[in-house]
Design a protein around this motif. Structure first.
Motif: not given
Length: 302
Positions: A32, A34, A260
């Motif tokens: 993932d 980001w 995050r």
């Protein structure tokens, strides 16, 4: 230094993930990518529902920008720019016979208004949290840590083991989170150590992680366990959650600085229990663990 260390942790992430996927033999890490609105971003990689690992993550990030207000207060400075990068990992095995493990290695820079570095340091460490205590596993983990430390300074292992025991202490429970390992922070250039020396030390510890942990996983992952063993694991995981949300500086900092959330809370296990006023049976293996966590132990005899 920041380019050197960021490249190192990106490569280390690849190496650790390859080693863990080989141990699991079933699940693969999901990636993932980001970005952080204020500057920078990261590469989160998570494993779930594996043959060995119920949940885990190995994350790298590099963020920069204006120093958040919470950090200004922490460092007792005014407005400044900063850069921070690091690798952070937590692995929660499926079997209660295999310990949870945590590690991170990080680097920080702060700049004046002209872009000159005014502060820089390394930090990090690795620690083990078993549910059932196998003394030889704790000894192996600590011996691997000591070997890495001794290559750089004969005092490092004793110093950073003590700092680990002090840091990973669940004060509201008056017990250790696990059997410890290493913890070091604010490692700055001094008369004895240059920043390159600190890089060499931190990377030595990072490179030792798979050797510290994987042999333990291989030895314990095939052991039989019962639903009662699993219940105990989930009760002890509750203590892990308590530490991360109540005491862990990294978690608290991330929550206070618009970090995050998915990456920050990746460290939490998927299944946890809180049983009211629970006490293990006298003389049991569960009680054996609790007694060991009451006071730090010297796992390596000189």
């Amino acid at each position: 230094m920041k380019e050197q260390f960021y490249k190192y942790i990106q490569n280390l992430q690849d190496q650790i993930i390859a080693g863990l996927e080989a141990v699991d033999g079933h699940a693969k890490f999901r990636e993932d990518l980001w970005e952080r609105l204020e500057g920078g971003g990261g590469r989160t990689r998570v494993i779930e529902n594996g043959a060995v690992f119920e949940k885990g993550g190995v994350n790298v990030s590099a963020v920069h920008g204006k120093l958040p207000e919470a950090m200004q207060k922490l460092f007792n400075v005014g407005e400044a720019d900063f850069f921070a990068c690091g690798l952070s990992l937590v692995l929660h095995p499926k079997s209660p016979m295999v310990p949870t493990v945590h590690a991170n290695w990080r680097y920080f820079e702060m700049y004046d208004e002209n872009g000159n570095i005014i502060q820089q340091w390394f930090g990090g460490g690795q620690d083990l949290t078993p549910y059932y205590l196998f003394e030889e596993d704790a000894t192996h983990f600590h011996q691997t840590c000591k070997i890495a430390c001794d290559k750089h300074n004969p005092d490092f292992y004793t110093k950073y083991k003590k700092q680990c025991d002090n840091y990973f202490w669940n004060a509201h429970r008056n017990e250790a989170r696990g059997v410890g390992g290493l913890f070091f922070d604010y490692c700055k250039a001094n008369e004895e150590q240059s920043m390159q020396d600190w890089f060499n030390f931190v990377s030595e510890v990072g490179d030792s992680f798979l050797e510290a942990y994987v042999p333990i996983v291989e030895k314990r992952k095939g052991l039989a366990y019962t639903p009662e063993h699993k219940t105990w694991q989930e009760i002890r995981r509750g203590r892990y959650v308590e530490f991360n949300l109540v005491h862990d500086k990294g978690t608290l900092f991330g929550l206070k600085t618009n970090g995050r959330i998915e990456s920050i809370l990746m460290s939490l296990p998927p299944n946890v229990q809180w049983v009211y006023d629970h006490h293990p049976e006298s003389g049991s293996e569960e009680e054996k663990l609790v007694k060991v966590l009451e006071e730090p132990i010297k796992w390596i005899v000189d």
